[in-house]
Design an enzyme around this catalytic site. Structure first.
Site, PDB file in Angstrom:
ATOM      1  N   LYS A   1       0.882  -1.167  -0.021  1.00  0.00           N
ATOM      2  CA  LYS A   1       0.117  -0.012  -0.067  1.00  0.00           C
ATOM      3  C   LYS A   1       0.958   1.034   0.040  1.00  0.00           C
ATOM      4  O   LYS A   1       1.455   1.861   0.993  1.00  0.00           O
ATOM      5  CB  LYS A   1      -0.923   0.154   1.248  1.00  0.00           C
TER       6      LYS A   1
ATOM      7  N   GLU B   1       9.442   1.925  11.149  1.00  0.00           N
ATOM      8  CA  GLU B   1      10.712   3.004  10.818  1.00  0.00           C
ATOM      9  C   GLU B   1       9.743   4.088  10.772  1.00  0.00           C
ATOM     10  O   GLU B   1       9.158   4.766   9.878  1.00  0.00           O
ATOM     11  CB  GLU B   1      11.135   3.079   9.289  1.00  0.00           C
TER      12      GLU B   1
ATOM     13  N   CYS C   1      14.060  10.935   6.074  1.00  0.00           N
ATOM     14  CA  CYS C   1      14.067  10.495   7.314  1.00  0.00           C
ATOM     15  C   CYS C   1      15.770  10.838   8.092  1.00  0.00           C
ATOM     16  O   CYS C   1      15.685  11.000   9.223  1.00  0.00           O
ATOM     17  CB  CYS C   1      13.718   9.235   7.614  1.00  0.00           C
TER      18      CYS C   1
ATOM     19  N   GLU D   1      10.249  16.687  14.447  1.00  0.00           N
ATOM     20  CA  GLU D   1      10.668  16.381  13.121  1.00  0.00           C
ATOM     21  C   GLU D   1      10.020  17.346  12.263  1.00  0.00           C
ATOM     22  O   GLU D   1       8.979  17.736  11.962  1.00  0.00           O
ATOM     23  CB  GLU D   1      10.160  14.958  12.704  1.00  0.00           C
TER      24      GLU D   1
END
Length: 522
Positions: free
Chosen positions: A168, A241, A275, A373
């Site tokens: 997906k 992750e 990331c 983040e």
């Protein structure tokens, strides 16, 4: 994450640089996802029965086809995700080609049965080995920032290990996922063994609720936590992750010219939507002013624009929601005293999703830009006075994906690396660890659980089974029933024979144990 969530009527793949609608899709319903998983379950045993060597041959053919179509694939990535073509080639296509190379070279060795020697003397009449077996159907939910390299590297490891995969992708990058499927099917992977289900969050929720055997997820911490909670209800194994806030430590002996170039690239590659990007930069106070100036000059020289233009260094952000997060964090930092050295604004003349590569100085940990983040083209730079302070600042985060240390002293860099809370630490480089197929990728703390890539990434795709074969099937085992005082003394002797200190004590233990062995033969 209930599968009863309403499915969007249509979803669109949009070029983030131009706003052009590339294609519209009907999102997969929960029933369609369940059907895809059912087909995968039915097809997986046949795929596994091919054996590792034949599956390796399919991966080799995939690698060849991808190499031949590298330009077309890179252009599609650029159109749908926005990154410059050079980055689409190096951080996406080349990474996948090398991951295929790793599978071709190492899969048979890593997946074959592994003899397991026995150290216990009582077990020396046995032969044991480890057998690695596929889970069955691996569900993969992948993000938009690396829409080809992340799902492809995970899928290759899963497929070569004998699993079927239902992918997906992010709703923003469906076309890239379908291109991956086309390449795999053309190489010989059966259509039911690798499937793509297009959709938004409800489609992902349906995949998690379906009868998959393991889930690999890359995405945000809040979503990862919800997935972990749902997976726990049925003990579904997961790899998560969940992003990072990667620190870069520039020590007083670092090369300012080299380190500043690394910081600028590490912060702005893929418009900071990485990331592993440099999201916090700590520089020794002796170098601070020179380092900030060098970063500002190099940032000013970057060319921002449509990734289809070969001259472009930094492309657009994927969508307005992500851009607003960046704006909010920069505004918060400035309100608390940070200085905008370069950038700090939208580039509306280029399009709706462009943000100027931004360098901030005078930042502190009280600011969101140093704690949350960012996932955008911002390089916040903070000074430190000692090595201990730098390590403390680097570890002062809920995240722990990666970090980097910059120094002319490799030994010192490695010593600091050992003290950093991170899944990966690079000395004198950033980000590129993702392109090392042998190196595991994953983090600690809120950055997730499990690993992708390399030997440990392939181990995530298999169940471990221990098989034990007795070499003397006609002999009763000494530890079977027949207990009593004499047997207990014999067992004490057997323990002493193996573990007592001194050879004399071991010899006496062996003499007491002999009776048990003789008796077992009867």
């Amino acid at each position: 994450m209930s599968t009863s969530l309403k499915v969007a009527a249509r979803i669109a793949s949009v070029n983030p640089a131009t706003g052009e609608v590339l294609r519209e899709f009907e999102p997969a319903s929960a029933a369609a996802v369940q059907a895809a998983v059912a087909r995968a379950k039915a097809a997986q045993p046949g795929w596994n029965a091919l054996g590792v060597r034949k599956r390796v041959g399919v991966v080799r053919e995939f690698q060849s086809r991808l190499q031949q179509r590298k330009r077309e694939v890179a252009e599609l990535i650029t159109r749908e995700a926005g990154k410059p073509q050079a980055e689409a080639l190096t951080t996406e296509v080349m990474v996948v080609l090398d991951a295929a190379r790793f599978c071709v070279e190492r899969a048979y060795e890593l997946l074959r049965d592994e003899p397991l020697p026995h150290g216990n003397l009582a077990m020396k009449t046995k032969r044991g080995y480890l057998r690695r077996e596929p889970y069955g159907v691996i569900g993969i939910i992948s993000p938009w920032n690396y829409p080809f390299s992340i799902p492809a590297t995970e899928s290759l490891a899963a497929l070569v290990a004998g699993n079927a995969v239902v992918l997906k992708p992010s709703e923003f990058t469906s076309l890239v996922a379908l291109e991956l499927a086309s390449l795999l099917h053309g190489a010989g992977v059966p259509e039911d063994v690798f499937q793509v289900v297009v959709g938004e969050g409800s489609t992902g929720a349906a995949l998690i609720a379906a009868e998959i055997d393991k889930l690999i997820f890359t995405g945000s911490v809040p979503t990862g936590k919800r997935i972990a909670q749902e997976a726990a209800d049925r003990l579904l194994p997961v790899v998560l992750e969940l992003g990072g806030k990667d620190p870069m430590l520039v020590l007083e002996d670092a090369d300012v010219e080299v380190a500043s170039s690394g910081a600028v690239w590490g912060a702005f590659v893929n418009a900071g939507q990485t990331c592993l990007s440099v999201e916090r930069c700590y520089v020794h106070r002796r170098l601070y002013a020179a380092f900030v100036d060098a970063c500002a000059c190099k940032t000013a020289a970057l060319r921002v624009g449509n990734g289809m233009d070969a001259a472009t260094d930094v492309g657009p952000m994927i969508h307005d929601r992500q851009l607003k997060i960046v704006e909010s964090q920069v505004e918060d930092a400035v309100a608390q005293g940070a200085r905008v050295v370069m950038g700090g604004k939208r580039l509306t003349g280029l399009g709706p999703h462009f943000y100027a590569p931004t360098v901030l100085s005078e930042v502190t940990h009280a600011m969101r830009i140093m704690r949350e983040e960012t996932f955008g083209p911002v390089l916040p730079i903070m000074a430190f006075d000692s090595e201990e302070e730098a390590i403390q600042l680097a570890n002062d985060s809920v995240y722990g994906l990666a970090a980097s240390v910059w120094t002319r002293d490799h030994g010192r860099g490695q010593a600091i690396a050992a003290r950093l809370d991170a899944g990966t630490v690079m000395v004198n480089d950033v980000v590129s660890c993702f392109g090392i197929s042998e190196a595991p990728h994953g983090g600690v703390k809120a950055s997730g659980v499990g690993r992708a890539h390399g030997r440990f990434g392939m181990e995530e795709m298999v169940r471990m089974k221990y098989v034990d074969v007795d070499r003397l099937p006609g002999m009763k085992k000494v530890w079977w029933y027949g207990y009593g005082e004499r047997f207990t003394r014999q067992m004490e002797g057997f323990v002493d024979m193996q573990f007592a200190r001194g050879w004399a004590s071991r010899l006496r233990g062996a003499l007491r144990a002999v009776g048990a062995v003789v008796g077992a033969k009867r």
